[in-house]
Design a protein around this motif. Structure first.
Motif, short mmCIF file in Angstrom:
data_model
loop_
_atom_site.label_atom_id
_atom_site.label_comp_id
_atom_site.label_asym_id
_atom_site.label_seq_id
_atom_site.Cartn_x
_atom_site.Cartn_y
_atom_site.Cartn_z
N ASN A 54 30.52 41.33 20.60
CA ASN A 54 30.60 42.12 19.37
C ASN A 54 31.67 41.56 18.43
OD1 ASN A 54 28.56 43.93 19.95
ND2 ASN A 54 29.94 45.43 20.86
N ASP A 55 32.83 41.22 18.98
CA ASP A 55 33.90 40.63 18.16
C ASP A 55 33.43 39.32 17.53
OD1 ASP A 55 35.52 42.76 18.83
OD2 ASP A 55 36.70 41.63 20.30
N SER A 56 32.69 38.54 18.30
CA SER A 56 32.17 37.28 17.79
C SER A 56 31.17 37.51 16.66
CB SER A 56 31.52 36.51 18.94
OG SER A 56 31.04 35.28 18.50
N LEU A 57 30.31 38.51 16.82
CA LEU A 57 29.36 38.84 15.76
C LEU A 57 30.08 39.28 14.49
CD1 LEU A 57 26.53 40.89 17.52
CD2 LEU A 57 26.26 38.78 16.22
N LEU A 58 31.10 40.10 14.65
CA LEU A 58 31.83 40.61 13.49
C LEU A 58 32.65 39.52 12.80
CD1 LEU A 58 33.00 44.04 14.91
CD2 LEU A 58 31.27 43.64 13.14
N SER A 59 33.10 38.54 13.55
CA SER A 59 33.92 37.48 12.95
C SER A 59 33.07 36.37 12.34
CB SER A 59 34.87 36.89 14.00
OG SER A 59 34.14 36.15 14.95
N GLY A 60 31.78 36.37 12.61
CA GLY A 60 30.90 35.35 12.07
C GLY A 60 30.89 34.07 12.86
N VAL A 61 31.56 34.04 14.01
CA VAL A 61 31.57 32.86 14.87
C VAL A 61 30.19 32.75 15.52
CG1 VAL A 61 32.59 31.82 16.93
CG2 VAL A 61 34.03 33.05 15.29
N PRO A 62 29.57 31.58 15.49
CA PRO A 62 28.24 31.45 16.09
C PRO A 62 28.27 31.76 17.58
CG PRO A 62 28.96 29.36 15.09
CD PRO A 62 30.07 30.34 14.95
N GLN A 63 27.21 32.41 18.05
CA GLN A 63 27.07 32.68 19.48
C GLN A 63 26.76 31.39 20.20
OE1 GLN A 63 27.60 35.94 20.61
NE2 GLN A 63 28.32 35.92 18.52
N HIS A 64 27.00 31.36 21.48
CA HIS A 64 26.72 30.18 22.29
C HIS A 64 25.25 29.81 22.12
CE1 HIS A 64 26.95 27.30 25.48
NE2 HIS A 64 25.95 27.88 26.11
N GLY A 65 24.99 28.60 21.67
CA GLY A 65 23.63 28.14 21.48
C GLY A 65 23.12 28.27 20.06
N ASP A 66 23.68 29.18 19.25
CA ASP A 66 23.21 29.37 17.88
C ASP A 66 23.43 28.13 17.02
OD1 ASP A 66 22.36 31.89 18.41
OD2 ASP A 66 23.92 32.91 17.25
N GLU A 67 24.50 27.38 17.31
CA GLU A 67 24.80 26.22 16.48
C GLU A 67 23.72 25.15 16.55
OE1 GLU A 67 26.61 25.77 20.51
OE2 GLU A 67 26.72 27.33 19.00
N MET A 68 22.88 25.20 17.57
CA MET A 68 21.83 24.20 17.73
C MET A 68 20.55 24.58 16.99
SD MET A 68 22.37 23.27 21.72
CE MET A 68 21.17 21.95 21.68
N TRP A 69 20.46 25.79 16.51
CA TRP A 69 19.22 26.25 15.89
C TRP A 69 19.20 26.05 14.39
CZ3 TRP A 69 15.18 27.01 18.80
CH2 TRP A 69 15.38 27.32 20.14
N GLY A 70 20.31 25.81 13.78
CA GLY A 70 20.33 25.54 12.35
C GLY A 70 20.23 26.79 11.50
N SER A 71 20.03 26.59 10.20
CA SER A 71 20.09 27.68 9.24
C SER A 71 18.91 28.63 9.33
CB SER A 71 20.20 27.12 7.81
OG SER A 71 19.06 26.35 7.52
N GLU A 72 17.74 28.18 9.76
CA GLU A 72 16.59 29.06 9.86
C GLU A 72 16.85 30.19 10.86
OE1 GLU A 72 12.00 28.81 11.27
OE2 GLU A 72 12.81 27.10 10.20
N ALA A 73 17.43 29.85 12.00
CA ALA A 73 17.75 30.87 13.01
C ALA A 73 18.78 31.84 12.46
CB ALA A 73 18.27 30.23 14.29
N LYS A 74 19.76 31.33 11.73
CA LYS A 74 20.77 32.20 11.15
C LYS A 74 20.12 33.18 10.18
CE LYS A 74 25.15 32.31 8.78
NZ LYS A 74 26.21 31.62 8.13
N GLN A 75 19.20 32.69 9.37
CA GLN A 75 18.53 33.53 8.40
C GLN A 75 17.72 34.62 9.11
OE1 GLN A 75 15.79 31.41 5.93
NE2 GLN A 75 15.34 33.17 4.65
N SER A 76 16.97 34.28 10.14
CA SER A 76 16.16 35.29 10.83
C SER A 76 17.04 36.30 11.54
CB SER A 76 15.19 34.63 11.80
OG SER A 76 15.88 34.01 12.84
N THR A 77 18.18 35.86 12.06
CA THR A 77 19.10 36.79 12.72
C THR A 77 19.66 37.79 11.72
OG1 THR A 77 19.71 35.14 14.36
CG2 THR A 77 21.24 36.96 14.05
N GLU A 78 20.01 37.31 10.54
CA GLU A 78 20.57 38.19 9.53
C GLU A 78 19.55 39.21 9.03
OE1 GLU A 78 21.94 35.39 6.67
OE2 GLU A 78 23.78 34.94 7.77
#
Length: 124
Positions: A54-78
């Protein structure tokens, strides 16, 4: 947690079968088999892991593995519902009724949260 329940239920039944004073057993283990130290340790482990996520989500730090998915994954998560933080107690206890009813029944008497605060008011 589901793997831990059957041996704990056996332990609980043996404890009641071998104890002359059943009230003493119930006083010592107020939440029944859910008050066993193994359950408390697992609850605390995942409580703190949920808090960390939860702290990681609130701080905007990528979750383990998210950094490999690129901006499309970030957009769908948001854009997706339910992608935000979930309080640990909600995730670990309240959601059980819908997802794991048998485990929810086992944990129903778990009526305390074994987490405190240190002098700096950090959970411990």
């Amino acid at each position: 947690m589901k793997d831990v329940v059957p041996p704990l239920l056996d332990w609980w039944h043996d404890l009641h079968a071998n104890e002359v004073n059943k009230e003493l057993v119930d006083a010592r283990w107020p939440a029944g088999p859910a008050s066993h130290p193994r359950v408390i340790a697992l609850f605390r482990k995942y409580y703190f892991e949920t808090t960390r996520l939860n702290d990681s989500l609130l701080s905007g730090v990528p979750q383990h593995g998210d950094e490999m998915w690129g901006s499309e994954a970030k957009q769908s998560t948001e854009e997706s519902d339910g992608a935000g933080p979930v309080p640990p107690v909600t995730l670990l206890l309240s959601f059980l009724d819908d997802t794991e009813p048998e485990l929810a029944d086992f944990m129903r008497r778990f009526d305390f949260i074994p987490v405190g605060e240190d002098p700096e008011f950090e959970e411990c």
